[in-house]
Design an enzyme around this catalytic site. Structure first.
Site, mmCIF file in Angstrom:
data_model
loop_
_atom_site.group_PDB
_atom_site.id
_atom_site.type_symbol
_atom_site.label_atom_id
_atom_site.label_comp_id
_atom_site.label_asym_id
_atom_site.label_seq_id
_atom_site.Cartn_x
_atom_site.Cartn_y
_atom_site.Cartn_z
ATOM 1 N N GLY A 110 0.855 -1.346 -0.059
ATOM 2 C CA GLY A 110 -0.131 0.091 0.072
ATOM 3 C C GLY A 110 0.788 1.458 -0.079
ATOM 4 N N ASP B 294 0.490 3.528 4.398
ATOM 5 C CA ASP B 294 -0.472 4.251 3.685
ATOM 6 C C ASP B 294 -1.602 5.077 4.329
ATOM 7 O OD1 ASP B 294 -1.591 1.942 4.092
ATOM 8 O OD2 ASP B 294 -2.187 1.378 2.111
ATOM 9 N N ASP C 163 -5.475 3.173 10.407
ATOM 10 C CA ASP C 163 -7.082 2.843 10.588
ATOM 11 C C ASP C 163 -7.326 2.401 11.816
ATOM 12 O OD1 ASP C 163 -9.724 2.204 10.055
ATOM 13 O OD2 ASP C 163 -9.417 1.432 7.979
ATOM 14 N N LYS D 39 -7.360 7.679 9.529
ATOM 15 C CA LYS D 39 -8.922 7.573 9.734
ATOM 16 C C LYS D 39 -9.096 7.305 11.224
ATOM 17 C CE LYS D 39 -10.843 4.597 6.621
ATOM 18 N NZ LYS D 39 -11.267 3.256 6.128
ATOM 19 N N PHE E 256 -14.305 3.890 3.329
ATOM 20 C CA PHE E 256 -13.217 3.151 2.587
ATOM 21 C C PHE E 256 -12.762 3.920 1.277
ATOM 22 C CE2 PHE E 256 -11.302 -0.514 0.168
ATOM 23 C CZ PHE E 256 -10.741 -1.009 1.318
ATOM 24 N N VAL E 257 -11.439 3.895 1.524
ATOM 25 C CA VAL E 257 -10.868 4.975 0.414
ATOM 26 C C VAL E 257 -9.691 4.001 -0.516
ATOM 27 C CG1 VAL E 257 -11.139 6.980 1.586
ATOM 28 C CG2 VAL E 257 -8.901 5.555 1.944
ATOM 29 N N ASP F 226 -5.882 -0.397 -1.998
ATOM 30 C CA ASP F 226 -6.463 -1.307 -3.029
ATOM 31 C C ASP F 226 -7.892 -1.797 -2.479
ATOM 32 O OD1 ASP F 226 -5.459 -2.854 -1.033
ATOM 33 O OD2 ASP F 226 -5.842 -4.521 -2.387
ATOM 34 N N ARG G 78 -4.808 0.492 -6.990
ATOM 35 C CA ARG G 78 -3.546 0.950 -6.268
ATOM 36 C C ARG G 78 -3.034 2.007 -7.311
ATOM 37 N NH1 ARG G 78 -2.140 -2.317 -2.031
ATOM 38 N NH2 ARG G 78 -2.456 -4.240 -2.127
HETATM 39 P P1 XMP Z 1 -5.337 -1.019 10.257
HETATM 40 O O1 XMP Z 1 -6.947 -1.182 10.406
HETATM 41 O O2 XMP Z 1 -4.573 -2.009 10.709
HETATM 42 O O3 XMP Z 1 -5.157 -0.955 8.705
HETATM 43 O O4 XMP Z 1 -4.943 0.485 10.856
HETATM 44 C C1 XMP Z 1 -3.915 -0.852 7.982
HETATM 45 C C2 XMP Z 1 -4.012 -1.184 6.802
HETATM 46 O O5 XMP Z 1 -5.332 -1.693 6.182
HETATM 47 C C3 XMP Z 1 -5.577 -1.224 4.919
HETATM 48 N N1 XMP Z 1 -6.582 -0.374 4.973
HETATM 49 C C4 XMP Z 1 -7.185 0.480 4.058
HETATM 50 N N2 XMP Z 1 -7.155 -0.067 2.612
HETATM 51 N N3 XMP Z 1 -8.725 1.682 2.253
HETATM 52 C C5 XMP Z 1 -7.840 0.673 1.674
HETATM 53 O O6 XMP Z 1 -7.764 0.578 0.509
HETATM 54 C C6 XMP Z 1 -8.974 1.936 3.246
HETATM 55 O O7 XMP Z 1 -9.986 2.505 3.883
HETATM 56 C C7 XMP Z 1 -8.106 1.210 4.321
HETATM 57 N N4 XMP Z 1 -8.100 1.081 5.561
HETATM 58 C C8 XMP Z 1 -7.086 0.180 6.197
HETATM 59 C C9 XMP Z 1 -4.515 -0.685 4.384
HETATM 60 O O8 XMP Z 1 -3.497 -1.410 3.668
HETATM 61 C C10 XMP Z 1 -3.311 -0.479 5.889
HETATM 62 O O9 XMP Z 1 -2.040 -0.458 5.598
#
Ligand code: XMP
Length: 191
Positions: free
Chosen positions: A51, A107, A110, A138, A159-160, A166, A172
């Site tokens: 990512g 990237d 979340d 986020k 969800f972005v 991706d 991507r």
């Molecule tokens: P966490 O929830 O563990 O997320 O903080 C980390 C990884 O999850 C993916 N991620 C997303 N990918 N849109 C995406 O395309 C989203 O809104 C999103 N939220 C989390 C991402 O790979 C990130 O490194």
């Protein structure tokens, strides 16, 4: 500059949150923040792939310090939009980071589960310091008390995709970041 408007994947977005220009301008500002912090001292930049590939590639060229580069791969989403709660590190670092300053570049922050899993792994190798840099933050879905040191943009709970992010390995390559239309989440062919 590549013309984002001609990419057919743009039709799958409900809304563009950040254009290519806005992202590049923000990355230049992040580069200044990071340069001010490290003051030309060398450090190890660890990119969380896949990512963070576009973000890392653009950010690293704004950095003045001598940088040692490595990457780490983590997985938790498995073609859905929700983390399954237990990120797995799919590979390990190749370079030694003991007693080095480390900057982790991802990237998006979340839930925080992925980044905290990576930090836990890196801490065990006894670096001198660990800082984190994420393009997107986020906050609404955070499950772990984790704040990134350098943040590109705060985003809403949507969800972005794009610019490295991706859904099931699509989107991507978009140079912008946008909110994916829910019609394109979990289509029947992927269930
Ligand atoms: P966490 O929830 O563990 O997320 O903080 C980390 C990884 O999850 C993916 N991620 C997303 N990918 N849109 C995406 O395309 C989203 O809104 C999103 N939220 C989390 C991402 O790979 C990130 O490194």
């Amino acid at each position: 500059m590549y013309n984002c408007e001609r990419n057919p994947q743009l039709n799958d977005l409900d809304k563009i949150l950040f254009t290519e220009k806005q992202i590049q301008e923000r990355i230049q500002a992040l580069g200044i923040e990071i340069n001010n912090h490290y003051q030309n001292q060398e450090f190890v930049l660890i990119s969380v792939v896949n990512g963070a590939i576009p973000f890392t590639a653009d950010l690293m060229r704004e950095i003045h310090s001598p940088v040692y580069f490595d990457s780490i791969r983590a997985s938790s989403y498995n073609h859905s939009t929700n983390s399954n709660g237990s990120p797995i590190l799919l590979d390990r670092l190749n370079i030694g980071i003991a007693n080095k300053d480390v900057l982790i570049v991802d990237d998006i922050l979340d839930t925080g589960l992925t980044l905290s899993c990576i930090i836990n792994e890196i801490v065990q190798q006894k670096p001198k310091s660990i800082k984190t840099c994420v393009l997107l933050n986020k906050i609404a879905r955070r499950q772990i008390d984790l704040t990134a040191d350098f943040v590109g943009f705060d985003i809403p709970d949507e969800f972005v995709v794009g610019y490295g992010l991706d859904f099931a390995e699509k989107y991507r390559t978009l140079p912008c970041v946008g909110i994916l239309n829910p019609d394109f989440l979990n289509p029947p062919s992927w269930s």
